[in-house]
Motif scaffolding. Structure first.
Motif, mmCIF file in Angstrom:
data_model
loop_
_atom_site.group_PDB
_atom_site.id
_atom_site.type_symbol
_atom_site.label_atom_id
_atom_site.label_comp_id
_atom_site.label_asym_id
_atom_site.label_seq_id
_atom_site.Cartn_x
_atom_site.Cartn_y
_atom_site.Cartn_z
ATOM 1 N N ASP A 146 3.546 8.857 -19.413
ATOM 2 C CA ASP A 146 3.414 8.254 -20.742
ATOM 3 C C ASP A 146 3.413 6.723 -20.613
ATOM 4 O O ASP A 146 3.715 6.169 -19.550
ATOM 5 C CB ASP A 146 4.508 8.741 -21.696
ATOM 6 N N ILE A 147 3.079 6.058 -21.705
ATOM 7 C CA ILE A 147 2.837 4.614 -21.669
ATOM 8 C C ILE A 147 4.092 3.834 -21.276
ATOM 9 O O ILE A 147 4.013 2.824 -20.565
ATOM 10 C CB ILE A 147 2.306 4.138 -23.042
ATOM 11 N N ARG A 148 5.285 4.306 -21.679
ATOM 12 C CA ARG A 148 6.517 3.595 -21.329
ATOM 13 C C ARG A 148 6.772 3.663 -19.820
ATOM 14 O O ARG A 148 7.184 2.681 -19.213
ATOM 15 C CB ARG A 148 7.704 4.179 -22.104
ATOM 16 N N GLY A 195 6.303 13.411 -12.759
ATOM 17 C CA GLY A 195 7.488 13.640 -13.570
ATOM 18 C C GLY A 195 7.223 14.613 -14.705
ATOM 19 O O GLY A 195 6.115 15.133 -14.861
ATOM 20 N N ALA A 196 8.261 14.807 -15.524
ATOM 21 C CA ALA A 196 8.167 15.778 -16.623
ATOM 22 C C ALA A 196 7.137 15.356 -17.669
ATOM 23 O O ALA A 196 6.490 16.206 -18.287
ATOM 24 C CB ALA A 196 9.539 15.942 -17.264
ATOM 25 N N THR A 222 0.834 -1.211 0.000
ATOM 26 C CA THR A 222 0.000 0.000 0.000
ATOM 27 C C THR A 222 0.866 1.257 0.000
ATOM 28 O O THR A 222 0.592 2.218 -0.731
ATOM 29 C CB THR A 222 -0.927 0.008 1.230
ATOM 30 N N SER A 223 1.928 1.239 0.803
ATOM 31 C CA SER A 223 2.819 2.397 0.886
ATOM 32 C C SER A 223 3.525 2.643 -0.439
ATOM 33 O O SER A 223 3.736 3.797 -0.844
ATOM 34 C CB SER A 223 3.859 2.176 1.987
ATOM 35 N N HIS A 224 3.889 1.551 -1.121
ATOM 36 C CA HIS A 224 4.543 1.703 -2.420
ATOM 37 C C HIS A 224 3.589 2.355 -3.419
ATOM 38 O O HIS A 224 4.005 3.240 -4.188
ATOM 39 C CB HIS A 224 5.003 0.345 -2.949
ATOM 40 N N LEU A 225 2.323 1.953 -3.414
ATOM 41 C CA LEU A 225 1.342 2.579 -4.306
ATOM 42 C C LEU A 225 1.226 4.073 -4.014
ATOM 43 O O LEU A 225 1.087 4.880 -4.935
ATOM 44 C CB LEU A 225 -0.030 1.916 -4.148
ATOM 45 N N GLU A 226 1.260 4.421 -2.743
ATOM 46 C CA GLU A 226 1.171 5.841 -2.372
ATOM 47 C C GLU A 226 2.344 6.624 -2.947
ATOM 48 O O GLU A 226 2.162 7.746 -3.435
ATOM 49 C CB GLU A 226 1.139 5.991 -0.850
ATOM 50 N N ARG A 227 3.539 6.047 -2.905
ATOM 51 C CA ARG A 227 4.706 6.729 -3.470
ATOM 52 C C ARG A 227 4.573 6.852 -4.981
ATOM 53 O O ARG A 227 4.900 7.891 -5.566
ATOM 54 C CB ARG A 227 5.986 5.971 -3.113
ATOM 55 N N VAL A 228 4.094 5.787 -5.627
ATOM 56 C CA VAL A 228 3.947 5.799 -7.085
ATOM 57 C C VAL A 228 2.987 6.888 -7.521
ATOM 58 O O VAL A 228 3.283 7.682 -8.428
ATOM 59 C CB VAL A 228 3.450 4.421 -7.587
ATOM 60 N N PHE A 229 1.832 6.960 -6.870
ATOM 61 C CA PHE A 229 0.810 7.898 -7.323
ATOM 62 C C PHE A 229 0.899 9.253 -6.637
ATOM 63 O O PHE A 229 0.074 10.132 -6.885
ATOM 64 C CB PHE A 229 -0.573 7.272 -7.131
ATOM 65 N N GLY A 230 1.922 9.433 -5.819
ATOM 66 C CA GLY A 230 2.142 10.732 -5.203
ATOM 67 C C GLY A 230 3.203 11.539 -5.918
ATOM 68 O O GLY A 230 3.429 12.706 -5.613
ATOM 69 N N GLN A 231 3.870 10.923 -6.905
ATOM 70 C CA GLN A 231 4.934 11.615 -7.618
ATOM 71 C C GLN A 231 4.405 12.231 -8.909
ATOM 72 O O GLN A 231 3.282 11.983 -9.332
ATOM 73 C CB GLN A 231 6.074 10.642 -7.934
#
Length: 234
Positions: A186-188, A33-34, A22-31
């Motif tokens: 993006d998709i990549r 990028g360009a 759950t914590s990892h998902l939070e980091r993923v969707f809390g960032q």
């Protein structure tokens, strides 16, 4: 006392393994990028549709052998589990053609536990979205699995809960889901993130199995010791 302490540790480790993912998902969707794009969820889809209303589907339409309906209760841990008591025949499926699910659609519960969702696989293609769900048909610019993880994440689930109504049971509207502001790479980048999420999910799942087995073994040990104690064999 020793068994109780061991069980407490195993239960704590089990919760930690679940929280790790759950914590990892939070980091993923809390960032951000360009190459991340922010827009309403609807802009990343071909369609967000509510399942058929009650007037289109009645209990008399249910049969003992047929096509499964997908309601919130059928979405379990990110999978779609059919209910043998909620099946419709091919004629009813054709009548409800607008609600027939395709592979890579995402079914989302619109009442009860907000954020409950699953991706439609090849086996579930042709099943029918039930009254209690939405289904999302993503554009090629997004992966269905990415959007499903996004909806399940605490950040976006909290936003959907805030947009839901109802005192007894939360209900989410089609417009609230479509208007959800999301940030998508993006998709990549999505593919890279999904690969990491998959690896972590597999490892956390392995740990969960280990600790659940340990809890079962400790319960069995306690039962055995009690049996020996009361039978005088200890």
């Amino acid at each position: 006392e020793g068994i109780a302490a061991a069980k407490a540790n195993a239960e704590k480790n089990l919760r930690n393994a679940q929280e790790l993912f759950t914590s990892h998902l939070e980091r993923v969707f809390g960032q951000r990028g360009a190459n991340w794009h922010e827009a309403p969820l609807l802009s990343f889809t071909n369609l967000i549709s509510t399942g058929p209303f009650g007037s289109l589907l009645h209990k008399s339409d249910y049969v003992s052998d047929g096509v499964p309906l997908v309601n919130p209760i059928n979405i379990v841990d990110g999978l779609i589990v059919p209910d043998p008591d909620k099946l419709i025949d091919v004629r009813t499926q054709q009548r409800l053609q607008a609600y027939v699910l395709r592979e890579n659609d995402i079914v989302v519960g619109r009442r009860g536990e907000i954020g409950r969702c699953a991706v439609v696989g090849a086996n579930e293609a042709g099943w029918v979205c039930g009254t209690g769900c939405f289904f999302i048909r993503p554009l090629p610019v997004v992966r269905s699995e990415f959007i499903a993880h996004l909806i399940r994440s605490r950040k976006y689930r909290a936003q959907l809960e805030d947009a839901s109504t109802g005192a007894t049971m939360k209900n989410l509207s089609n417009s609230a889901l479509g208007e959800l502001q999301v940030v998508v790479p993006d998709i990549r980048e999505q593919d890279k993130m999904l690969a990491l999420i998959g690896q972590l999910s597999e490892e956390c799942g392995r740990l969960e199995v280990v600790y659940r087995r340990k809890l079962t073994a400790l319960d069995d040990l306690k039962e055995s010791l009690l049996h020996q104690a009361f039978s005088g064999a200890l």
